[in-house]
Scaffold this motif. Structure first.
Motif, PDB file in Angstrom:
ATOM      1  N   LEU A 283     -52.518 -17.024 -30.476  1.00 43.90           N
ATOM      2  CA  LEU A 283     -52.051 -17.833 -29.350  1.00 43.90           C
ATOM      3  C   LEU A 283     -52.800 -19.150 -29.248  1.00 43.90           C
ATOM      4  CD1 LEU A 283     -51.838 -15.092 -26.563  1.00 43.90           C
ATOM      5  CD2 LEU A 283     -50.048 -15.833 -28.142  1.00 43.90           C
ATOM      6  N   ALA A 284     -54.105 -19.096 -29.465  1.00 44.80           N
ATOM      7  CA  ALA A 284     -54.909 -20.291 -29.275  1.00 44.80           C
ATOM      8  C   ALA A 284     -56.243 -20.148 -29.983  1.00 44.80           C
ATOM      9  CB  ALA A 284     -55.156 -20.530 -27.781  1.00 44.80           C
ATOM     10  N   LYS A 285     -56.847 -21.285 -30.215  1.00 42.21           N
ATOM     11  CA  LYS A 285     -58.203 -21.357 -30.743  1.00 42.21           C
ATOM     12  C   LYS A 285     -59.144 -21.701 -29.599  1.00 42.21           C
ATOM     13  CE  LYS A 285     -60.960 -24.273 -33.889  1.00 42.21           C
ATOM     14  NZ  LYS A 285     -60.886 -25.360 -34.907  1.00 42.21           N
ATOM     15  N   TYR A 286     -60.234 -20.962 -29.505  1.00 40.06           N
ATOM     16  CA  TYR A 286     -61.240 -21.260 -28.493  1.00 40.06           C
ATOM     17  C   TYR A 286     -62.118 -22.384 -29.007  1.00 40.06           C
ATOM     18  CZ  TYR A 286     -65.254 -20.659 -25.395  1.00 40.06           C
ATOM     19  OH  TYR A 286     -66.267 -20.874 -24.492  1.00 40.06           O
ATOM     20  N   ALA A 287     -62.283 -23.426 -28.208  1.00 43.33           N
ATOM     21  CA  ALA A 287     -63.113 -24.565 -28.599  1.00 43.33           C
ATOM     22  C   ALA A 287     -63.994 -24.954 -27.426  1.00 43.33           C
ATOM     23  CB  ALA A 287     -62.242 -25.741 -29.040  1.00 43.33           C
ATOM     24  N   VAL A 352     -57.338 -27.040 -20.709  1.00 45.77           N
ATOM     25  CA  VAL A 352     -58.682 -26.978 -20.143  1.00 45.77           C
ATOM     26  C   VAL A 352     -58.613 -26.145 -18.881  1.00 45.77           C
ATOM     27  CG1 VAL A 352     -60.513 -28.265 -18.977  1.00 45.77           C
ATOM     28  CG2 VAL A 352     -59.521 -29.150 -21.093  1.00 45.77           C
ATOM     29  N   THR A 353     -59.477 -25.162 -18.772  1.00 46.43           N
ATOM     30  CA  THR A 353     -59.535 -24.347 -17.567  1.00 46.43           C
ATOM     31  C   THR A 353     -60.945 -24.423 -16.994  1.00 46.43           C
ATOM     32  OG1 THR A 353     -59.247 -22.112 -16.655  1.00 46.43           O
ATOM     33  CG2 THR A 353     -60.015 -22.269 -18.926  1.00 46.43           C
ATOM     34  N   SER A 354     -61.043 -24.605 -15.693  1.00 50.16           N
ATOM     35  CA  SER A 354     -62.351 -24.727 -15.071  1.00 50.16           C
ATOM     36  C   SER A 354     -62.372 -23.977 -13.752  1.00 50.16           C
ATOM     37  CB  SER A 354     -62.718 -26.198 -14.846  1.00 50.16           C
ATOM     38  OG  SER A 354     -61.927 -26.751 -13.815  1.00 50.16           O
ATOM     39  N   MET A 355     -63.556 -23.572 -13.355  1.00 51.67           N
ATOM     40  CA  MET A 355     -63.717 -22.803 -12.124  1.00 51.67           C
ATOM     41  C   MET A 355     -65.009 -23.189 -11.427  1.00 51.67           C
ATOM     42  SD  MET A 355     -62.603 -18.999 -13.361  1.00 51.67           S
ATOM     43  CE  MET A 355     -61.113 -18.755 -14.326  1.00 51.67           C
ATOM     44  N   CYS A 356     -64.917 -23.354 -10.128  1.00 52.01           N
ATOM     45  CA  CYS A 356     -66.122 -23.480  -9.331  1.00 52.01           C
ATOM     46  C   CYS A 356     -66.670 -22.078  -9.092  1.00 52.01           C
ATOM     47  CB  CYS A 356     -65.806 -24.157  -8.003  1.00 52.01           C
ATOM     48  SG  CYS A 356     -64.604 -23.245  -7.005  1.00 52.01           S
ATOM     49  N   ALA A 363     -67.958 -23.799 -14.223  1.00 54.70           N
ATOM     50  CA  ALA A 363     -67.783 -23.462 -15.640  1.00 54.70           C
ATOM     51  C   ALA A 363     -66.430 -23.968 -16.107  1.00 54.70           C
ATOM     52  CB  ALA A 363     -67.884 -21.952 -15.859  1.00 54.70           C
ATOM     53  N   ALA A 364     -66.326 -24.221 -17.427  1.00 56.07           N
ATOM     54  CA  ALA A 364     -65.060 -24.701 -17.992  1.00 56.07           C
ATOM     55  C   ALA A 364     -64.943 -24.237 -19.434  1.00 56.07           C
ATOM     56  CB  ALA A 364     -64.978 -26.222 -17.912  1.00 56.07           C
ATOM     57  N   ALA A 365     -63.710 -24.220 -19.941  1.00 55.19           N
ATOM     58  CA  ALA A 365     -63.475 -23.856 -21.342  1.00 55.19           C
ATOM     59  C   ALA A 365     -62.230 -24.577 -21.832  1.00 55.19           C
ATOM     60  CB  ALA A 365     -63.309 -22.351 -21.496  1.00 55.19           C
ATOM     61  N   LEU A 366     -62.169 -24.746 -23.154  1.00 55.74           N
ATOM     62  CA  LEU A 366     -61.068 -25.465 -23.807  1.00 55.74           C
ATOM     63  C   LEU A 366     -60.385 -24.555 -24.815  1.00 55.74           C
ATOM     64  CD1 LEU A 366     -59.669 -28.259 -24.589  1.00 55.74           C
ATOM     65  CD2 LEU A 366     -61.357 -28.316 -26.425  1.00 55.74           C
ATOM     66  N   PHE A 367     -59.054 -24.558 -24.799  1.00 59.06           N
ATOM     67  CA  PHE A 367     -58.275 -23.771 -25.735  1.00 59.06           C
ATOM     68  C   PHE A 367     -57.254 -24.685 -26.424  1.00 59.06           C
ATOM     69  CE2 PHE A 367     -59.790 -20.926 -22.488  1.00 59.06           C
ATOM     70  CZ  PHE A 367     -60.222 -19.814 -23.183  1.00 59.06           C
ATOM     71  N   LEU A 368     -57.116 -24.521 -27.730  1.00 64.27           N
ATOM     72  CA  LEU A 368     -56.139 -25.270 -28.518  1.00 64.27           C
ATOM     73  C   LEU A 368     -54.984 -24.336 -28.850  1.00 64.27           C
ATOM     74  CD1 LEU A 368     -58.627 -27.051 -30.946  1.00 64.27           C
ATOM     75  CD2 LEU A 368     -57.639 -27.962 -28.843  1.00 64.27           C
TER      76      LEU A 368
END
Length: 372
Positions: A283-287, A352-356, A363-368
């Motif tokens: 589905l996606a690559k975690y970056a 890009v997903t982020s959370m307070c 925190a945040a994370a990026l998926f391709l």
């Protein structure tokens, strides 16, 4: 806009890439009132494990670690281990729990991804779960005198409603702006729900509910979110009273803040090499890096509208790319499953997903997206 050279480099496929092969969630239900109101938190987690095994396409014996992000259970690791065993996951599969408040599920994904990237494991499962019906948030215990005497330490113990009001005051976020955004969140969620966009990411859950006549519990199937308030408008939200009149400017309400929710989500991660070996769809690559203009979608946790409005303004984000199907104000956090589902539907590449979270962190994370 042409893709940047940085993004093209990130999209290059390597056998050691950390990839997502499954991202699913339960329906999200209103705490105390919704479909999971009579379900224990360990039962909710057991069902999430069962559904993860069912939809993973793998034998659970090859999972080398599980990380469960959860905040409220008093014995979280006991719950996680026993739920995994009850769901049929072998004793040989280890498990850990992590509590980083609102971002716990995201940090669970990051933890598993980091283990894979470091070569410690090839396959791991990340889960986020919370039952606010079964484990209500009672806040911290009384602080020591030493902590009370330290300003930042004392502030870190304050509830998030206090933080929301501080953000509204310090960054001039009006009640009108907060309610306008909140109404849009509900309206987007309503439109997405009616269009069936969530059906692909939601897995039906077997739940227990009490019979009102006998008090006995019965098994039911829950397959839809039940917290989306159809027909919400800015005008209706402006009529809602302040939730925190004790903290000026008192602009946060039950209508422009996230609801209390019961629900769970699961993400399966592994090396690309392992996914290819098992014949699994990626589905996606975690970056972990990207250029901002390359981002197709942002999923930001809508704990409070004050925070969301300020983030969009400060970062200069396009509102048409942010929480396009609603967010936590409408029905709670489940951002990776929803974000990847919508990214595929749009034919996008970068999420890009982020959370307070509480105590002044985020925190945040990026998926391709790949969607092979």
């Amino acid at each position: 806009m042409a893709q940047s050279s940085r993004l093209r480099a990130l999209q290059h496929k390597n056998a050691d890439d950390v990839v997502v092969t499954m991202a699913i969630r339960s329906p999200l239900c209103k705490a105390k009132k919704g479909g999971f109101r009579d379900m224990r938190s360990d039962e909710l987690l057991t069902e999430m494990f069962r559904q993860a095994i069912k939809h993973s396409g793998i034998n659970s014996e090859i999972i080398e670690d599980i990380c469960v992000g959860t905040v409220l259970p008093k014995g979280s690791t006991y719950e996680a281990r026993s739920a995994a065993l009850a769901a049929g996951i072998p004793e040989s599969v280890p498990i850990q729990t992590i509590n980083r408040f609102c971002s716990s599920g995201l940090v669970a994904v990051t933890t598993i991804a980091s283990e894979i990237r470091a070569g410690q494991i090839d396959v791991g499962l990340a889960v986020g779960v919370e039952s606010m019906s079964w484990n209500p948030d009672v806040g911290p215990d009384a602080a020591s005198d030493e902590i009370k005497a330290c300003g930042p330490a004392a502030d870190s113990l304050q509830p998030m409603g206090w933080t929301s009001e501080n953000v509204a005051r310090e960054f001039s976020v009006s009640r009108e702006d907060m309610d306008e955004f909140a109404a849009r969140s509900f309206q987007r969620a309503e439109a997405a729900d009616k269009a069936g966009y969530f059906a692909k990411e939601i897995v039906p859950f077997t739940a227990y509910q009490k019979d009102t006549a006998t008090g006995a519990r019965k098994r039911v199937t829950i397959s839809k979110d039940d917290g989306i308030r159809y027909g919400t408008t800015k005008d209706t939200l402006l009529k809602v009273k302040s939730a925190f009149p004790q903290w000026p400017p008192s602009r946060t309400t039950g209508g422009n803040a996230s609801q209390i929710t019961d629900g769970a989500a699961a993400v399966l991660l592994m090396t690309r090499r392992k996914a290819d070996e098992l014949g699994l769809r990626v589905l996606a690559k975690y970056a972990n890096v990207a250029i901002s203009e390359d981002v197709d979608l942002f999923e930001i946790n809508e704990a409070f509208a004050s925070m969301y409005v300020h983030c969009v303004r400060k970062l200069g984000l396009d509102p048409e790319k942010v929480n396009v199907n609603g967010g936590a104000i409408a029905f709670g956090a489940r951002q990776i499953a929803t974000g990847l589902n919508e990214l595929e539907r749009r034919g996008g590449k970068v999420l890009v997903t982020s959370m307070c979270m509480g105590t002044g962190m985020g925190a945040a994370a990026l998926f391709l997206g790949e969607f092979q």
